[in-house]
Design a protein around this motif. Structure first.
Motif, PDB file in Angstrom:
ATOM      1  N   CYS A  85      44.149  -5.673  66.508  1.00 21.83           N
ATOM      2  CA  CYS A  85      43.549  -5.069  65.329  1.00 21.83           C
ATOM      3  C   CYS A  85      42.106  -5.561  65.227  1.00 21.83           C
ATOM      4  CB  CYS A  85      44.339  -5.344  64.059  1.00 21.83           C
ATOM      5  SG  CYS A  85      44.462  -7.066  63.575  1.00 21.83           S
ATOM      6  N   ALA A  86      41.284  -4.728  64.640  1.00 23.93           N
ATOM      7  CA  ALA A  86      39.861  -5.008  64.543  1.00 23.93           C
ATOM      8  C   ALA A  86      39.330  -4.505  63.205  1.00 23.93           C
ATOM      9  CB  ALA A  86      39.113  -4.341  65.694  1.00 23.93           C
ATOM     10  N   ALA A  87      38.262  -5.143  62.753  1.00 22.94           N
ATOM     11  CA  ALA A  87      37.715  -4.796  61.447  1.00 22.94           C
ATOM     12  C   ALA A  87      36.200  -4.711  61.505  1.00 22.94           C
ATOM     13  CB  ALA A  87      38.129  -5.837  60.411  1.00 22.94           C
ATOM     14  N   THR A  88      35.658  -3.851  60.675  1.00 24.44           N
ATOM     15  CA  THR A  88      34.223  -3.792  60.466  1.00 24.44           C
ATOM     16  C   THR A  88      33.973  -3.209  59.086  1.00 24.44           C
ATOM     17  OG1 THR A  88      32.110  -3.170  61.470  1.00 24.44           O
ATOM     18  CG2 THR A  88      33.850  -1.490  61.449  1.00 24.44           C
ATOM     19  N   ILE A  89      32.845  -3.549  58.523  1.00 25.04           N
ATOM     20  CA  ILE A  89      32.513  -3.000  57.213  1.00 25.04           C
ATOM     21  C   ILE A  89      32.124  -1.540  57.387  1.00 25.04           C
ATOM     22  CG2 ILE A  89      30.852  -3.091  55.310  1.00 25.04           C
ATOM     23  CD1 ILE A  89      30.844  -6.104  55.576  1.00 25.04           C
ATOM     24  N   GLY A  90      32.658  -0.690  56.557  1.00 26.76           N
ATOM     25  CA  GLY A  90      32.333   0.733  56.663  1.00 26.76           C
ATOM     26  C   GLY A  90      33.271   1.560  55.806  1.00 26.76           C
ATOM     27  N   ILE A  91      33.183   2.854  56.030  1.00 27.60           N
ATOM     28  CA  ILE A  91      34.011   3.790  55.263  1.00 27.60           C
ATOM     29  C   ILE A  91      35.062   4.438  56.167  1.00 27.60           C
ATOM     30  CG2 ILE A  91      33.988   5.913  53.891  1.00 27.60           C
ATOM     31  CD1 ILE A  91      31.177   5.133  52.965  1.00 27.60           C
ATOM     32  N   GLU A  92      34.587   4.968  57.290  1.00 32.70           N
ATOM     33  CA  GLU A  92      35.505   5.591  58.234  1.00 32.70           C
ATOM     34  C   GLU A  92      35.604   4.742  59.494  1.00 32.70           C
ATOM     35  OE1 GLU A  92      35.081  10.278  56.966  1.00 32.70           O
ATOM     36  OE2 GLU A  92      34.487   9.620  58.957  1.00 32.70           O
ATOM     37  N   PRO A  93      36.807   4.582  60.039  1.00 30.65           N
ATOM     38  CA  PRO A  93      36.976   3.688  61.186  1.00 30.65           C
ATOM     39  C   PRO A  93      36.435   4.282  62.487  1.00 30.65           C
ATOM     40  CG  PRO A  93      39.033   4.793  60.697  1.00 30.65           C
ATOM     41  CD  PRO A  93      38.069   5.198  59.626  1.00 30.65           C
ATOM     42  N   PRO A  94      35.584   3.552  63.198  1.00 31.83           N
ATOM     43  CA  PRO A  94      35.114   4.042  64.497  1.00 31.83           C
ATOM     44  C   PRO A  94      36.247   4.044  65.512  1.00 31.83           C
ATOM     45  CG  PRO A  94      33.772   2.202  63.684  1.00 31.83           C
ATOM     46  CD  PRO A  94      34.987   2.271  62.844  1.00 31.83           C
ATOM     47  N   SER A  95      36.117   4.869  66.514  1.00 35.82           N
ATOM     48  CA  SER A  95      37.094   4.876  67.601  1.00 35.82           C
ATOM     49  C   SER A  95      36.563   4.141  68.826  1.00 35.82           C
ATOM     50  CB  SER A  95      37.471   6.312  67.982  1.00 35.82           C
ATOM     51  OG  SER A  95      36.321   7.015  68.412  1.00 35.82           O
ATOM     52  N   VAL A  96      35.378   3.587  68.714  1.00 36.63           N
ATOM     53  CA  VAL A  96      34.744   2.855  69.809  1.00 36.63           C
ATOM     54  C   VAL A  96      34.854   1.366  69.516  1.00 36.63           C
ATOM     55  CG1 VAL A  96      32.607   2.450  71.064  1.00 36.63           C
ATOM     56  CG2 VAL A  96      33.172   4.762  70.230  1.00 36.63           C
ATOM     57  N   SER A  97      35.392   0.622  70.458  1.00 37.02           N
ATOM     58  CA  SER A  97      35.675  -0.790  70.213  1.00 37.02           C
ATOM     59  C   SER A  97      34.411  -1.598  69.938  1.00 37.02           C
ATOM     60  CB  SER A  97      36.435  -1.386  71.397  1.00 37.02           C
ATOM     61  OG  SER A  97      35.685  -1.298  72.592  1.00 37.02           O
ATOM     62  N   SER A  98      33.309  -1.230  70.537  1.00 35.26           N
ATOM     63  CA  SER A  98      32.079  -2.015  70.372  1.00 35.26           C
ATOM     64  C   SER A  98      31.524  -1.949  68.956  1.00 35.26           C
ATOM     65  CB  SER A  98      31.012  -1.543  71.362  1.00 35.26           C
ATOM     66  OG  SER A  98      30.713  -0.178  71.160  1.00 35.26           O
ATOM     67  N   GLU A  99      32.016  -1.043  68.152  1.00 34.77           N
ATOM     68  CA  GLU A  99      31.525  -0.921  66.780  1.00 34.77           C
ATOM     69  C   GLU A  99      32.284  -1.816  65.804  1.00 34.77           C
ATOM     70  OE1 GLU A  99      30.268   3.765  67.443  1.00 34.77           O
ATOM     71  OE2 GLU A  99      30.799   3.059  65.445  1.00 34.77           O
ATOM     72  N   TYR A 100      33.251  -2.550  66.302  1.00 35.97           N
ATOM     73  CA  TYR A 100      33.981  -3.502  65.467  1.00 35.97           C
ATOM     74  C   TYR A 100      33.441  -4.901  65.739  1.00 35.97           C
ATOM     75  CZ  TYR A 100      37.356   0.149  64.406  1.00 35.97           C
ATOM     76  OH  TYR A 100      37.966   1.302  63.958  1.00 35.97           O
ATOM     77  N   ASP A 101      33.325  -5.714  64.703  1.00 35.60           N
ATOM     78  CA  ASP A 101      32.762  -7.049  64.909  1.00 35.60           C
ATOM     79  C   ASP A 101      33.752  -8.181  64.695  1.00 35.60           C
ATOM     80  OD1 ASP A 101      30.799  -6.263  62.001  1.00 35.60           O
ATOM     81  OD2 ASP A 101      32.858  -7.011  62.067  1.00 35.60           O
ATOM     82  N   SER A 102      34.972  -7.872  64.312  1.00 39.12           N
ATOM     83  CA  SER A 102      35.997  -8.910  64.176  1.00 39.12           C
ATOM     84  C   SER A 102      37.275  -8.422  64.841  1.00 39.12           C
ATOM     85  CB  SER A 102      36.273  -9.220  62.700  1.00 39.12           C
ATOM     86  OG  SER A 102      35.124  -9.716  62.057  1.00 39.12           O
ATOM     87  N   TRP A 103      37.900  -9.329  65.596  1.00 35.93           N
ATOM     88  CA  TRP A 103      39.083  -8.962  66.365  1.00 35.93           C
ATOM     89  C   TRP A 103      40.166 -10.020  66.216  1.00 35.93           C
ATOM     90  CZ3 TRP A 103      39.736  -4.587  69.410  1.00 35.93           C
ATOM     91  CH2 TRP A 103      38.605  -3.766  69.546  1.00 35.93           C
TER      92      TRP A 103
END
Length: 124
Positions: free
Chosen positions: A96-114
């Motif tokens: 699972c991965a998290a990033t601040i935002g509204i809609e979840p990206p489908s690209v792993s590099s756009e997440y900053d916590s894993w």
């Protein structure tokens, strides 16, 4: 960044079910979008599912085909991935991965916590 911890993986027979959990350590998780990814040996990490920070819109990878459901409970600071009708090709380490935002990206590099990842094995 926040810390994420997955649980619920294991070994299951084809056609079986598993429910993965991801607990997020943050004061409030409602600012974050959460995604689930998986990586099988020798393959690239791929998007499994993501959930809007409101919990009202979900996105899935094309291979899911109605078998998986992502949900979130902001009060419990947790996101879940219910996986049904599992196939041997679903065998992978799930993250699972998290990033601040509204809609979840489908690209792993756009997440900053894993999270650290958890093994799911589908086998007889």
């Amino acid at each position: 960044q926040v810390q994420l911890v997955e649980s619920g993986g294991g070994i299951v027979q084809p056609g079986g079910s598993l429910k993965l959990s991801c607990v997020v350590s943050a004061d409030t998780i409602s600012d974050y979008v959460i995604g689930w990814f998986r990586q099988a040996p020798g393959k690239e990490r791929e998007f499994v599912a993501g959930i809007h920070r409101s919990g009202t819109i979900m996105y899935y990878g094309p291979f899911v085909k109605g078998r998986f459901t992502i949900t979130r409970n902001n009060a419990e600071k947790a996101v879940y991935l219910q996986m049904n009708t599992l196939k041997p090709e679903d065998t992978a380490v799930y993250y699972c991965a998290a990033t601040i935002g509204i809609e979840p990206p489908s690209v792993s590099s756009e997440y900053d916590s894993w999270g650290q990842g958890i093994q799911v094995t589908v086998s007889l």
